[in-house]
Write a protein that holds these residues in place. Structure first.
Motif, PDB file in Angstrom:
ATOM      1  N   MET A   1      -6.018   3.719   2.034  1.00 46.29           N
ATOM      2  CA  MET A   1      -6.560   2.326   2.504  1.00 46.29           C
ATOM      3  C   MET A   1      -7.079   1.812   1.490  1.00 46.29           C
ATOM      4  SD  MET A   1      -9.807   3.489   4.903  1.00 46.29           S
ATOM      5  CE  MET A   1     -11.118   3.767   3.704  1.00 46.29           C
ATOM      6  N   LEU A   2      -6.765   0.576   1.818  1.00 46.15           N
ATOM      7  CA  LEU A   2      -7.431  -0.717   0.572  1.00 46.15           C
ATOM      8  C   LEU A   2      -9.428  -0.658   1.475  1.00 46.15           C
ATOM      9  CD1 LEU A   2      -5.835  -4.174   0.163  1.00 46.15           C
ATOM     10  CD2 LEU A   2      -8.321  -3.509   0.049  1.00 46.15           C
ATOM     11  N   ILE A   3      -9.712  -0.676   0.450  1.00 43.27           N
ATOM     12  CA  ILE A   3     -11.719  -0.633   0.751  1.00 43.27           C
ATOM     13  C   ILE A   3     -12.202  -2.147  -0.547  1.00 43.27           C
ATOM     14  CG2 ILE A   3     -12.932   0.809   0.249  1.00 43.27           C
ATOM     15  CD1 ILE A   3     -11.826   2.631   0.273  1.00 43.27           C
ATOM     16  N   VAL A   4     -12.778  -2.941   0.069  1.00 45.11           N
ATOM     17  CA  VAL A   4     -13.965  -3.572  -0.432  1.00 45.11           C
ATOM     18  C   VAL A   4     -14.971  -3.420  -0.562  1.00 45.11           C
ATOM     19  CG1 VAL A   4     -14.762  -6.330  -0.500  1.00 45.11           C
ATOM     20  CG2 VAL A   4     -12.765  -6.079   0.214  1.00 45.11           C
ATOM     21  N   LYS A   5     -14.948  -3.094  -1.965  1.00 46.55           N
ATOM     22  CA  LYS A   5     -17.242  -2.472  -2.065  1.00 46.55           C
ATOM     23  C   LYS A   5     -17.788  -3.465  -2.528  1.00 46.55           C
ATOM     24  CE  LYS A   5     -17.043   1.795  -3.202  1.00 46.55           C
ATOM     25  NZ  LYS A   5     -16.625   2.931  -2.127  1.00 46.55           N
ATOM     26  N   LYS A   6     -18.790  -4.369  -2.459  1.00 45.01           N
ATOM     27  CA  LYS A   6     -19.651  -5.434  -3.874  1.00 45.01           C
ATOM     28  C   LYS A   6     -21.091  -4.330  -3.379  1.00 45.01           C
ATOM     29  CE  LYS A   6     -22.977  -8.075  -3.119  1.00 45.01           C
ATOM     30  NZ  LYS A   6     -24.259  -8.123  -3.133  1.00 45.01           N
ATOM     31  N   PHE A   7     -21.495  -4.475  -4.346  1.00 39.83           N
ATOM     32  CA  PHE A   7     -22.792  -4.220  -5.382  1.00 39.83           C
ATOM     33  C   PHE A   7     -23.659  -5.321  -6.103  1.00 39.83           C
ATOM     34  CE2 PHE A   7     -19.593  -0.857  -5.766  1.00 39.83           C
ATOM     35  CZ  PHE A   7     -20.085   0.249  -5.196  1.00 39.83           C
ATOM     36  N   GLY A   8     -25.219  -5.567  -5.631  1.00 36.29           N
ATOM     37  CA  GLY A   8     -25.857  -6.521  -6.211  1.00 36.29           C
ATOM     38  C   GLY A   8     -26.821  -6.559  -6.619  1.00 36.29           C
ATOM     39  N   GLY A   9     -27.278  -7.279  -7.234  1.00 35.75           N
ATOM     40  CA  GLY A   9     -27.995  -7.305  -8.455  1.00 35.75           C
ATOM     41  C   GLY A   9     -28.540  -6.197  -9.612  1.00 35.75           C
ATOM     42  N   THR A  10     -29.592  -5.346  -8.350  1.00 32.48           N
ATOM     43  CA  THR A  10     -29.968  -4.262  -8.638  1.00 32.48           C
ATOM     44  C   THR A  10     -29.176  -2.739  -8.858  1.00 32.48           C
ATOM     45  OG1 THR A  10     -30.231  -4.322  -6.181  1.00 32.48           O
ATOM     46  CG2 THR A  10     -32.420  -5.006  -7.655  1.00 32.48           C
ATOM     47  N   VAL A  35      -8.395   0.151  -4.555  1.00 36.83           N
ATOM     48  CA  VAL A  35     -10.339  -0.171  -4.345  1.00 36.83           C
ATOM     49  C   VAL A  35     -10.596  -2.031  -5.019  1.00 36.83           C
ATOM     50  CG1 VAL A  35     -12.975  -0.014  -4.697  1.00 36.83           C
ATOM     51  CG2 VAL A  35     -11.192   1.732  -4.626  1.00 36.83           C
ATOM     52  N   VAL A  36     -11.135  -2.603  -4.299  1.00 36.21           N
ATOM     53  CA  VAL A  36     -10.933  -4.024  -5.285  1.00 36.21           C
ATOM     54  C   VAL A  36     -12.650  -4.417  -5.115  1.00 36.21           C
ATOM     55  CG1 VAL A  36     -11.612  -6.360  -4.481  1.00 36.21           C
ATOM     56  CG2 VAL A  36      -9.462  -5.196  -4.087  1.00 36.21           C
ATOM     57  N   HIS A 122      -1.281  -7.295  -7.114  1.00 39.18           N
ATOM     58  CA  HIS A 122      -0.193  -7.701  -8.500  1.00 39.18           C
ATOM     59  C   HIS A 122      -0.904  -6.218  -8.806  1.00 39.18           C
ATOM     60  CE1 HIS A 122       1.997  -7.667 -12.151  1.00 39.18           C
ATOM     61  NE2 HIS A 122       1.427  -7.456 -12.434  1.00 39.18           N
ATOM     62  N   GLU A 123      -2.177  -5.838  -9.465  1.00 37.53           N
ATOM     63  CA  GLU A 123      -3.149  -4.997 -10.034  1.00 37.53           C
ATOM     64  C   GLU A 123      -2.970  -4.152  -9.260  1.00 37.53           C
ATOM     65  OE1 GLU A 123      -3.556  -6.256 -13.190  1.00 37.53           O
ATOM     66  OE2 GLU A 123      -4.071  -7.853 -13.242  1.00 37.53           O
ATOM     67  N   LEU A 124      -3.386  -4.250  -7.863  1.00 35.20           N
ATOM     68  CA  LEU A 124      -3.203  -3.141  -7.511  1.00 35.20           C
ATOM     69  C   LEU A 124      -2.270  -2.132  -7.075  1.00 35.20           C
ATOM     70  CD1 LEU A 124      -5.897  -4.133  -3.826  1.00 35.20           C
ATOM     71  CD2 LEU A 124      -6.205  -3.036  -5.672  1.00 35.20           C
ATOM     72  N   SER A 125      -1.356  -3.234  -7.492  1.00 35.08           N
ATOM     73  CA  SER A 125      -0.277  -2.362  -6.860  1.00 35.08           C
ATOM     74  C   SER A 125      -0.082  -1.589  -8.711  1.00 35.08           C
ATOM     75  CB  SER A 125       1.231  -3.190  -6.592  1.00 35.08           C
ATOM     76  OG  SER A 125       1.612  -4.034  -8.033  1.00 35.08           O
ATOM     77  N   ASN A 126      -0.311  -1.387  -9.470  1.00 39.02           N
ATOM     78  CA  ASN A 126       0.067  -0.805 -10.635  1.00 39.02           C
ATOM     79  C   ASN A 126      -1.566   0.328 -10.722  1.00 39.02           C
ATOM     80  OD1 ASN A 126       2.163  -1.827 -11.878  1.00 39.02           O
ATOM     81  ND2 ASN A 126       0.531  -3.827 -12.653  1.00 39.02           N
ATOM     82  N   ALA A 158     -14.770 -12.928   2.571  1.00 32.62           N
ATOM     83  CA  ALA A 158     -13.877 -13.484   2.206  1.00 32.62           C
ATOM     84  C   ALA A 158     -12.762 -12.948   1.906  1.00 32.62           C
ATOM     85  CB  ALA A 158     -13.768 -14.669   1.228  1.00 32.62           C
ATOM     86  N   LEU A 159     -12.845 -11.705   0.329  1.00 33.32           N
ATOM     87  CA  LEU A 159     -11.828 -10.952   0.119  1.00 33.32           C
ATOM     88  C   LEU A 159     -11.387 -10.277   1.170  1.00 33.32           C
ATOM     89  CD1 LEU A 159     -12.954 -10.846  -3.779  1.00 33.32           C
ATOM     90  CD2 LEU A 159     -10.713 -11.446  -3.335  1.00 33.32           C
ATOM     91  N   ALA A 160     -11.981  -9.370   1.741  1.00 31.01           N
ATOM     92  CA  ALA A 160     -11.363  -8.052   2.455  1.00 31.01           C
ATOM     93  C   ALA A 160     -10.448  -8.765   3.425  1.00 31.01           C
ATOM     94  CB  ALA A 160     -12.958  -7.685   3.266  1.00 31.01           C
ATOM     95  N   ALA A 161     -11.248  -9.860   3.985  1.00 31.69           N
ATOM     96  CA  ALA A 161     -10.204 -10.779   5.362  1.00 31.69           C
ATOM     97  C   ALA A 161      -8.993 -10.711   4.795  1.00 31.69           C
ATOM     98  CB  ALA A 161     -10.902 -12.006   6.242  1.00 31.69           C
TER      99      ALA A 161
END
Ligand code: ADP
Ligand code: ASP
Ligand code: MG
Length: 403
Positions: A1-10, A35-36, A122-126, A158-161
């Motif tokens: 699976m390719l997962i995008v995880k976003k974390f806010g300031g706090t 993981v992105v 490219h980075e993910l494939s490494n 946007a990255l997830a899309a």
């Protein structure tokens, strides 16, 4: 699976939290996922930077402000990569240039246009975890831009899309989307599922838990979102096209204090005046919300409307500039201590009486309404900003949104 995880300031406010996030991401990585990670600036960093700018030059250009603000996100991604590296997991941080996050030209409130995914792939494939700066982009002049306050959510979606991710998870400091801001309404209830449309209304009307453009983009590209806490493992809220019908006809209450009312009196009562007024503002990218026009009297009429507080002065100046020409009027006044409170829900369409119920609740709480605006799925009132907490709680109670 390719997962995008976003974390806010706090969620990345200090060393302990950075390691907490690093570990959560590594858990997914160790299961074999790609993981992105998208990060915001640490804690209140963006506010601190804005204050620093104001101290040096209250009229700093938007270009230089963006140059400054983007450093906040750059700090957090680099520190996160270092944290993961120290835990023995290969990670790489990338900024908007390195990814090529292309946006429109306007500083401070740019829109993402196109994202190159080559470098990330490219980075993910490494087998690296890729950590990307939220909130920032680059424009055609090769300058940094920012996407508007809270814009890291939009970077993540946007990255997830663009990457056709299997999941897009927005981690924040609350357990999900609530029926009202839990900081204002103590007994607000967590919503398990919500539709894009309702979430978009809530976000646009001030529920800062998601950037409104992120919801717009999620709907457009069919990216299902999960909003959940970075501090515990509770399930969070799913944002998608069709939510379960367990919902009430009103899904939530939102408030927006970043509001100002501008009143223009004794404009000429003839065709084209409203067009000219709002066209001048639109030409400067100023969004107008609740509009009220008085009944014409003795060849004149008054028009008042709300704008975001941070552009109110600019809006007044634009009107002033046309007072001797196309916009003859007696006065242009701005009132800043106002706020909007809204109820939102798709079920409203088939349930008359929502507005009346809201007004009754405000009457019982002795809150005066200055202006009203309705659509199929929302009712918004403009009130004194000191009445916001009282109004939010009264309206939330009236619609029995608590557990
Ligand atoms: P992050 O830094 O993680 O992006 P934000 O401060 O942007 O966090 O958004 C989370 C905050 O949004 C919460 O702390 C909460 O006070 C506020 N909020 C406003 N409306 C809502 C709502 N309806 N549900 C949940 N949180 C809300
Ligand atoms: N750091 C930016 C802000 O404070 C972006 C974000 O948090 O999403 O607005
Ligand atoms: Mg946010």
């Amino acid at each position: 699976m390719l997962i995008v995880k976003k974390f806010g300031g706090t969620s990345v406010a200090d060393k302990e939290r950075i390691f907490n996030v690093a570990k959560r991401c590594i858990e997914d990585y160790n299961k074999g996922n790609e993981v992105v990670v998208v990060l915001s600036a640490m804690g209140k960093m963006t506010d601190v930077l804005l204050q620093q700018a104001k101290d040096i030059n209250p009229n700093a250009s938007k270009r230089e402000l963006d140059m400054l603000l983007t450093t906040g996100e750059q700090t957090s991604v680099a520190l996160m990569a270092m944290a993961m590296d120290s835990l023995g997991v290969p990670a790489v941080s990338l900024n908007a240039f390195q990814v090529a996050m292309n946006t429109t030209a306007n500083y401070g409130n740019a829109r993402l246009k196109r994202i190159d995914t080559d470098r990330i792939k490219h980075e993910l494939s490494n087998r690296r975890i890729v950590i990307v700066t939220g909130f920032q982009g680059i424009n055609k002049y090769d300058d940094y831009t920012t996407l508007g306050r809270g814009g890291s959510d939009t970077t993540a979606v946007a990255l997830a899309a663009a990457l056709r991710a299997d999941a897009c998870e927005i981690y924040t400091d609350v357990d999900g989307v609530y029926t009202a801001d839990p900081r204002i309404v103590k007994d607000a209830r967590k919503i398990n599922e919500i539709t894009y449309d309702e979430m978009l209304e809530l976000a646009s009307l001030g529920a800062g838990v998601l950037h409104n453009r992120s919801v717009e983009m999620a709907k457009k590209y069919g990216v299902q979102l999960v909003v959940r806490s970075s501090l515990n493992n509770s399930e969070g809220t799913i944002v998608k096209e069709d939510a379960k019908l367990e919902r009430m006809f009103v899904s939530g209450v939102a408030c927006d204090r970043n509001t100002a009312r501008i009143a223009v009196t004794k404009l000429e009562d003839k065709p084209g005046v409203a067009f000219k007024l709002f066209n001048h503002l639109a030409n400067h990218n100023i969004n107008v919300d609740i509009i009220l026009q008085s009944v014409g009297r003795e060849g004149t009429k008054d028009i008042s409307f709300t704008v975001d507080q941070d552009v109110a002065k600019e809006a007044v100046q634009i009107i002033e500039n046309h007072r001797t020409g196309s916009l003859k009027c007696e006065s242009v006044d701005v009132e800043e201590n106002v706020a909007k409170v809204s109820v939102v829900g798709a079920g409203m369409m088939s349930n008359p009486g929502v507005a009346a119920k809201m007004f009754e609740a405000l009457y019982n709480a002795n809150v005066n309404i200055k202006q009203i605006c309705t659509s199929e799925i929302r009712v918004t009132v403009l009130i004194q900003d000191s009445d916001v907490d009282k109004a939010m709680n009264a309206v939330h109670d009236a619609f029995e949104l608590s557990e």
